[in-house]
Scaffold this motif. Structure first.
Motif, PDB file in Angstrom:
ATOM      1  N   TRP A 191      -7.616   1.934 -10.063  1.00 11.06           N
ATOM      2  CA  TRP A 191      -7.924   3.258  -9.568  1.00 11.06           C
ATOM      3  C   TRP A 191      -8.192   3.313  -8.071  1.00 11.06           C
ATOM      4  CZ3 TRP A 191      -6.997   7.551 -12.235  1.00 11.06           C
ATOM      5  CH2 TRP A 191      -6.775   7.418 -13.608  1.00 11.06           C
ATOM      6  N   TYR A 192      -8.744   4.453  -7.658  1.00  9.83           N
ATOM      7  CA  TYR A 192      -8.958   4.775  -6.253  1.00  9.83           C
ATOM      8  C   TYR A 192     -10.434   4.804  -5.877  1.00  9.83           C
ATOM      9  CZ  TYR A 192      -4.158   6.045  -7.116  1.00  9.83           C
ATOM     10  OH  TYR A 192      -2.846   5.984  -7.496  1.00  9.83           O
ATOM     11  N   ASP A 193     -11.267   5.251  -6.772  1.00 11.23           N
ATOM     12  CA  ASP A 193     -12.709   5.324  -6.525  1.00 11.23           C
ATOM     13  C   ASP A 193     -13.423   4.537  -7.618  1.00 11.23           C
ATOM     14  OD1 ASP A 193     -12.329   7.074  -4.345  1.00 11.23           O
ATOM     15  OD2 ASP A 193     -12.189   8.775  -5.715  1.00 11.23           O
ATOM     16  N   ARG A 236       0.839  -1.207   0.000  1.00  5.86           N
ATOM     17  CA  ARG A 236       0.000   0.000   0.000  1.00  5.86           C
ATOM     18  C   ARG A 236       0.877   1.260   0.000  1.00  5.86           C
ATOM     19  NH1 ARG A 236      -5.295   0.734   1.316  1.00  5.86           N
ATOM     20  NH2 ARG A 236      -5.384  -1.412   2.120  1.00  5.86           N
ATOM     21  N   ARG A 267      -2.982  -2.871  -8.336  1.00 11.03           N
ATOM     22  CA  ARG A 267      -4.059  -2.293  -7.553  1.00 11.03           C
ATOM     23  C   ARG A 267      -3.787  -0.803  -7.398  1.00 11.03           C
ATOM     24  NH1 ARG A 267      -6.682  -5.919  -8.813  1.00 11.03           N
ATOM     25  NH2 ARG A 267      -7.820  -7.430  -7.537  1.00 11.03           N
ATOM     26  N   GLY A 268      -4.849  -0.003  -7.473  1.00  9.75           N
ATOM     27  CA  GLY A 268      -4.685   1.439  -7.449  1.00  9.75           C
ATOM     28  C   GLY A 268      -3.915   1.929  -6.253  1.00  9.75           C
ATOM     29  N   ARG A 269      -4.241   1.423  -5.088  1.00 12.57           N
ATOM     30  CA  ARG A 269      -3.687   1.992  -3.861  1.00 12.57           C
ATOM     31  C   ARG A 269      -2.291   1.484  -3.523  1.00 12.57           C
ATOM     32  NH1 ARG A 269      -7.080   5.529  -1.963  1.00 12.57           N
ATOM     33  NH2 ARG A 269      -9.271   5.376  -2.593  1.00 12.57           N
ATOM     34  N   SER A 283     -10.895   9.211  -9.407  1.00 13.07           N
ATOM     35  CA  SER A 283      -9.961   9.764  -8.427  1.00 13.07           C
ATOM     36  C   SER A 283     -10.469  11.112  -7.946  1.00 13.07           C
ATOM     37  CB  SER A 283      -8.565   9.935  -9.052  1.00 13.07           C
ATOM     38  OG  SER A 283      -7.702  10.667  -8.204  1.00 13.07           O
ATOM     39  N   ASP A 285       0.524   5.917  -4.292  1.00 15.17           N
ATOM     40  CA  ASP A 285      -0.040   7.055  -3.559  1.00 15.17           C
ATOM     41  C   ASP A 285      -0.723   7.996  -4.548  1.00 15.17           C
ATOM     42  OD1 ASP A 285       0.334  10.021  -2.553  1.00 15.17           O
ATOM     43  OD2 ASP A 285       0.306   8.738  -0.766  1.00 15.17           O
ATOM     44  N   GLU A 286      -2.009   8.218  -4.335  1.00 16.57           N
ATOM     45  CA  GLU A 286      -2.839   8.962  -5.280  1.00 16.57           C
ATOM     46  C   GLU A 286      -2.341  10.386  -5.495  1.00 16.57           C
ATOM     47  OE1 GLU A 286      -7.672   9.765  -5.773  1.00 16.57           O
ATOM     48  OE2 GLU A 286      -6.845   9.052  -3.867  1.00 16.57           O
TER      49      GLU A 286
END
Length: 334
Positions: free
Chosen positions: A259-261, A211, A233-235, A276, A238-239
């Protein structure tokens, strides 16, 4: 034997299972939003196809298999899985993802989208007629650094090697060079890999160690023109650090598929949601795709074949494949 499928997954993606099964299964589609109906279905289920198993799911005393139709186990609460149940996943996504990664690198260097857009307006950008200032690039001789050298990493390495790229990798478990990657080292060589690579591929699963692994420090260690490609994986990235690195041109850019969302799965409708909290869509050095790299016209057949094979093995009392978690005791599984 009873197989339970959640209503939301009943959009045709598992139809091939019925054709591929060789043992007898009763197929039940349960409305997971109707708690009473879902509880009744799970009370008699021998197997469930699902990518998630939250602690809130009702008891499933007869359950012997949770078959994931994908690879990730992020949404499985293993402590809530019935003790007699095995958890198995399905891969088969590495072919599509590997082709996607090669396409992304080729597009980044060749810039076919720009040539198409320019020529539609009569401008011959990219042609020998436009001179040296309009040349495009090649992937030949470029270095690809792969972070997470599993099924996806190997398939990408094979294809990149065929294009004359140099391939290096880091992995949690170091491995000998395999003819595709020049070297496969421990994760403590991560930052060294970043400094050598023209393209950096993240093919990592998400856990507490991965992560945010790609943070501001990681981007500072990348070449100024290097490109991050995230299909893991998106996370793991760091976004905010990624957005700022692309926006401020600290790196060449990014190709982002995870992605994140995420919007809720709706069945047959195409969902709508910005992926995002940051406006990646405003950046011209980012290619955005909606977690689509694996979603090919051949993936479902391959995955259904794997899942049907496991259901048949369960019915015949044979060992399962792609086992993520075995039953907690032989007695419980009997």
């Amino acid at each position: 034997m009873l197989l339970v499928l959640k209503t939301i997954d009943n959009d045709g993606r598992f139809e091939a299972l019925k054709r591929l099964l060789t043992t007898h299964w009763t197929w039940t589609v349960a409305d997971h939003t109707d708690s009473a109906a879902f509880a009744r279905a799970l009370a008699h289920a021998d197997a469930v196809i699902s990518m998630n198993w939250p602690a809130s799911f009702p008891p499933a005393p007869k359950l012997r298999l949770i078959q994931l139709p994908g690879a990730g186990t992020d949404d499985i609460v293993f402590d809530a899985v019935p003790p007699a149940a095995s958890v198995c996943n399905a891969y088969e996504h590495e072919i599509g993802i590997a082709e996607y990664v090669l396409a992304a690198m080729l597009e980044w260097r060749i810039r076919m989208r720009r040539m198409d857009a320019e020529l539609r307006h009569g401008r011959w950008w990219g042609s020998w007629l436009a001179g040296p200032a309009a040349t495009h690039g090649e992937v030949f001789g470029r270095t690809l650094g792969i972070v997470g050298y599993g099924r996806i990493g190997r398939e990408v390495a094979k294809r990149a090697h065929a294009f004359g790229m140099r391939v290096i990798a880091v992995n949690r478990t170091p491995k000998p060079a395999d003819g595709w990657a020049e070297r496969i080292e421990r994760m403590d060589r991560f930052h060294e890999l970043l400094g050598e690579s023209d393209f950096v591929l993240s093919a990592l699963p998400l856990d507490e160690k991965s992560r945010g692994l790609f943070d501001a420090t990681a981007f500072a260690n990348m070449k100024r023109d290097a490109v991050l490609i995230n299909v893991g994986r998106g996370r793991t990235v760091d976004e905010q650090a990624l957005f700022e690195a692309c926006r401020d041109r600290r790196i060449g850019g990014a190709v982002i598929d995870t992605w994140y969302d995420y919007p809720p799965q709706t069945g047959h409708e195409v969902p709508t949601l910005r992926p995002s909290r940051f406006p990646f869509h405003e950046l011209d050095n980012v290619i955005m795709t909606p977690h689509a790299s694996a979603w090919t016209d051949a993936l479902l057949e391959r995955r259904c074949r794997i899942m049907a094979g496991n259901l048949d093995r369960l019915a015949r009392g044979e060992p399962l494949v792609n086992l993520v978690r075995a039953p907690k005791s032989a007695a419980a599984a009997a």
